[in-house]
Design an enzyme around this catalytic site. Structure first.
Site, PDB file in Angstrom:
ATOM      1  N   ASP A 126      37.438  25.771  50.829  1.00 49.90           N
ATOM      2  CA  ASP A 126      37.980  24.438  51.016  1.00 49.90           C
ATOM      3  C   ASP A 126      38.759  23.959  49.784  1.00 49.90           C
ATOM      4  O   ASP A 126      38.273  24.092  48.655  1.00 49.90           O
ATOM      5  CB  ASP A 126      36.793  23.495  51.277  1.00 49.90           C
ATOM      6  N   ASP A 175      32.102  28.415  55.299  1.00 53.05           N
ATOM      7  CA  ASP A 175      33.033  27.487  54.674  1.00 53.05           C
ATOM      8  C   ASP A 175      32.465  27.156  53.298  1.00 53.05           C
ATOM      9  O   ASP A 175      31.319  26.725  53.179  1.00 53.05           O
ATOM     10  CB  ASP A 175      33.132  26.215  55.539  1.00 53.05           C
ATOM     11  N   HIS A 189      40.581  22.187  62.556  1.00 50.90           N
ATOM     12  CA  HIS A 189      39.834  20.948  62.809  1.00 50.90           C
ATOM     13  C   HIS A 189      40.465  19.724  62.129  1.00 50.90           C
ATOM     14  O   HIS A 189      39.950  18.626  62.273  1.00 50.90           O
ATOM     15  CB  HIS A 189      38.404  21.133  62.320  1.00 50.90           C
ATOM     16  N   ASP A 190      41.527  19.925  61.358  1.00 46.23           N
ATOM     17  CA  ASP A 190      42.191  18.809  60.668  1.00 46.23           C
ATOM     18  C   ASP A 190      43.510  18.420  61.320  1.00 46.23           C
ATOM     19  O   ASP A 190      44.164  17.476  60.875  1.00 46.23           O
ATOM     20  CB  ASP A 190      42.510  19.190  59.211  1.00 46.23           C
ATOM     21  N   GLU A 228      41.988  27.542  51.412  1.00 49.86           N
ATOM     22  CA  GLU A 228      42.764  26.419  51.930  1.00 49.86           C
ATOM     23  C   GLU A 228      43.414  25.789  50.711  1.00 49.86           C
ATOM     24  O   GLU A 228      42.731  25.291  49.823  1.00 49.86           O
ATOM     25  CB  GLU A 228      41.867  25.403  52.640  1.00 49.86           C
TER      26      GLU A 228
HETATM   27  O1  TEU Z   1      40.807  19.539  54.034  1.00 50.12           O
HETATM   28  C1  TEU Z   1      41.601  19.370  52.898  1.00 50.12           C
HETATM   29  C2  TEU Z   1      42.790  18.596  53.062  1.00 50.12           C
HETATM   30  O2  TEU Z   1      43.756  18.777  52.361  1.00 50.12           O
HETATM   31  C3  TEU Z   1      42.745  17.493  54.015  1.00 50.12           C
HETATM   32  O3  TEU Z   1      43.042  16.330  53.327  1.00 50.12           O
HETATM   33  C4  TEU Z   1      43.716  17.691  55.028  1.00 50.12           C
HETATM   34  O4  TEU Z   1      44.982  17.624  54.461  1.00 50.12           O
HETATM   35  C5  TEU Z   1      43.518  16.560  55.949  1.00 50.12           C
HETATM   36  O5  TEU Z   1      42.288  16.700  56.569  1.00 50.12           O
HETATM   37  C6  TEU Z   1      44.560  16.516  56.966  1.00 50.12           C
HETATM   38  O6  TEU Z   1      44.382  15.315  57.598  1.00 50.12           O
HETATM   39  C7  TEU Z   1      39.548  20.098  53.841  1.00 50.12           C
HETATM   40  C8  TEU Z   1      38.818  20.196  55.143  1.00 50.12           C
HETATM   41  O7  TEU Z   1      39.490  21.064  56.007  1.00 50.12           O
HETATM   42  C9  TEU Z   1      38.649  18.817  55.703  1.00 50.12           C
HETATM   43  O8  TEU Z   1      38.047  18.821  56.977  1.00 50.12           O
HETATM   44  C10 TEU Z   1      37.804  18.043  54.737  1.00 50.12           C
HETATM   45  O9  TEU Z   1      37.709  16.706  55.163  1.00 50.12           O
HETATM   46  C11 TEU Z   1      38.380  18.081  53.320  1.00 50.12           C
HETATM   47  O10 TEU Z   1      38.773  19.374  52.921  1.00 50.12           O
HETATM   48  C12 TEU Z   1      37.341  17.626  52.337  1.00 50.12           C
HETATM   49  O11 TEU Z   1      36.347  18.592  52.207  1.00 50.12           O
END
Ligand code: TEU
Ligand code: CA
Length: 533
Positions: free
Chosen positions: A197, A96, A318-319, A249
């Site tokens: 990311d 990542d 994971h989000d 992403e």
């Molecule tokens: O997520 C980016 C992102 O856009 C997040 O705000 C996402 O929309 C949100 O988690 C949804 O609730 C990435 C990673 O996947 C996330 O885990 C990190 O917290 C974030 O970047 C910051 O690095």
């Protein structure tokens, strides 16, 4: 060449996958001990959520050293062992790459607090207004203001995410050079590429205030600017030396913007994760949930299938909350779990599976806010309190959207802590682990896990499923129907997203159904998925 077009990629959230030493935190030796599971499933590559050194304000997405492994997860030797062990099973490792921001514990940031240091311009520093106002009106991804005052430097720094995730300043060319070195460091260790990311927001075109919005005010100042493309092309030069792979992403991208990011001749990314199909059960922001609208979901998937040559396919990460309660049905847990598997593995693109999805794990059954760990959930709770939202409603909002829903420990068996750890897990194990776990599903040829395994094998066998064209069919929701076509070969996929039987007028010989049946005669059972030849 293009190995990723034939691959199935599995995302590991290391903290919750497998603990090897009883401290309640998943780790790299734990992952190594479970590689056989992934090989059996038919996985070609693993995307590891961050394992770098980090104070864990955002579970590793706040990196304090890009060249060190978080001691909770193991050592650099463990990491090298993982790369080697995976390789011997034909599995590639993707790291990542979190380069929009670093932890405020990072050496660069600590130096940057001193205006005379060579690192002074590594971040976005700015004076506030004369009467103590913030530098601009932007609001961040976790619902807070984006500026934090640093008493040592006597200035504010920008953070689009949590307070301790300071945004790097790409107007300073030295920052990009640092990132290139980090890429080389990991590529030299043998990783196959990166999941990047929030990679389309690196470049902040200006720090002027933005148009006032319900969420993410200021976004038009930093989403997908031309300079961001230039940065990606520079990174690609390094990546090309290693023939490395990247998936970005990318937040708020339209299909057109996605095409610009991954058109092969532009030499930027190989593919991107879009968010649009994740918006079919929300109003404007993720915290405002509404009923799942199958038509919006199908139209969105169809649009991306049509408009992009190649998609990064996913239903979970994971989000996001788990997919069965969201797009399927808990009542038809097994059927809808298999239907979603069928969707993921028969669209055109590279499927990404998130840990636990292959056994149909469900959302966390937590009861109280203090059982949660996610920084986003805590911030949102604070924000809602500030607006005097009553406790009951706050809880309703947070429990349905918290990222911890998908972060509970992997359910390996029905033993203590679901086989995840000998100790006390950092985040609660779901109470359904006696009925939902891998050990039990491995024994059962009709389980969700067996279905994933079978479809992964089918995808490997049938080129039409990997490389074939996507052809949408006329169908009324809750039915989703499409064909995959390659030369003379053609498969038809029929998916019934509902609790009721649905009739269709399509013919064909039955290749797969998630119901026990010999042939298909035109009626799909609740949540039935059928593949016809
Ligand atoms: O997520 C980016 C992102 O856009 C997040 O705000 C996402 O929309 C949100 O988690 C949804 O609730 C990435 C990673 O996947 C996330 O885990 C990190 O917290 C974030 O970047 C910051 O690095
Ligand atoms: Ca551990």
């Amino acid at each position: 060449m293009d190995w990723w077009k034939d691959a199935i990629i599995y995302q590991i959230y290391p903290r919750s996958f497998q603990d090897s030493n009883g401290d309640g935190v998943g780790d790299i030796p734990g992952i190594i001990s479970r590689l056989d599971h992934l090989q059996e499933l038919g996985v070609d590559a693993i995307w590891l959520s961050p394992v770098y050194k980090s104070p864990n304000a955002d579970n590793g997405y706040d990196i304090s050293d890009y060249r060190e492994i978080n001691p909770e997860y193991g050592t650099m030797e463990d990491m090298e062992e993982l790369i080697a062990q995976a390789k011997s099973r034909g599995i590639r490792i993707l790291m990542d790459l979190v380069i929009n921001h670093t932890s405020t514990d990072h050496y660069w940031f600590r130096q940057s607090r001193d205006r005379t240091s060579p690192y002074a311009d590594y971040y976005y520093w700015s004076h506030g207004g004369p009467d103590g106002t913030l530098p601009n009106n932007w609001t961040g991804f976790f619902g807070e203001d984006c500026w934090e005052f640093d008493p040592q430097r006597c200035e504010y720094y920008l953070h689009l995410f949590a307070k301790s995730q300071a945004d790097l300043n790409y107007h300073n060319p030295a920052v990009l050079e640092e990132v290139k070195d980090i890429l080389r460091f990991w590529l030299d260790k043998g990783v196959a590429g990166f999941r990047c990311d929030v990679i389309n927001v690196l470049w902040k075109e200006s720090l002027d205030s933005g148009k006032k919005r319900l969420a993410l005010t200021g976004q038009e100042r930093y989403i997908s600017w031309e300079e961001n493309h230039r940065i990606l092309r520079q990174l690609r030069e390094v990546l090309d030396e290693y023939q490395a792979f990247t998936v970005g992403e990318t937040v708020f991208v339209t299909p057109q913007q996605a095409r610009d990011l991954c058109a092969p001749e532009r030499r930027e990314l190989n593919m991107v994760f879009s968010f649009q199909h994740m918006e079919c059960d929300q109003y404007y922001v993720k915290w405002l949930k509404r009923k799942f609208r199958p038509k919006v979901f199908f139209d969105c998937l169809t649009r991306w299938q049509r408009e992009l040559d190649w998609n990064a396919l996913y239903l979970e990460n994971h989000d996001q909350p788990r997919s069965i309660p969201r797009f399927g049905s808990v009542r038809y847990w097994k059927e809808s779990g298999k239907l979603l598997a069928t969707l993921l593995l028969t669209l055109r693109g590279t499927p990404f599976l998130y840990q636990g999805q292959e056994i149909g794990m469900l959302d966390f059954d937590f009861q109280r806010i203090r059982q949660l760990n996610d920084v986003e959930s805590k911030n949102v709770d604070r924000l809602l309190r500030r607006f005097h939202v009553p406790q009951k409603l706050r809880w309703r909002i947070i429990s349905r959207t918290s990222r911890d829903n998908a972060r509970t420990p992997f359910q390996w068996d029905d033993g203590p802590q679901a086989g995840f750890s000998q100790g006390r897990p950092w985040l609660g194990v779901n109470h359904n682990c006696a009925s939902i776990n891998l050990a039990q599903q491995e024994e059962d040829p009709a389980s969700i896990w067996s279905w994933y395994k079978d479809l992964a094998a089918l995808r490997r066998e049938r080129e039409v499923l990997r490389r074939g064209e996507f052809v949408p069919m006329e169908a009324a929701p809750p039915l989703f129907a499409y064909r995959r076509r390659l030369g003379e070969e053609q498969l038809t996929v029929l998916l019934n997203f509902s609790d009721d039987p649905t009739r269709v007028s399509v013919q064909g010989s039955l290749l797969r159904s998630n119901y026990p049946r010999e042939r298909f005669e035109g009626v799909l059972q609740p949540w039935e998925a059928v593949i016809l030849e």
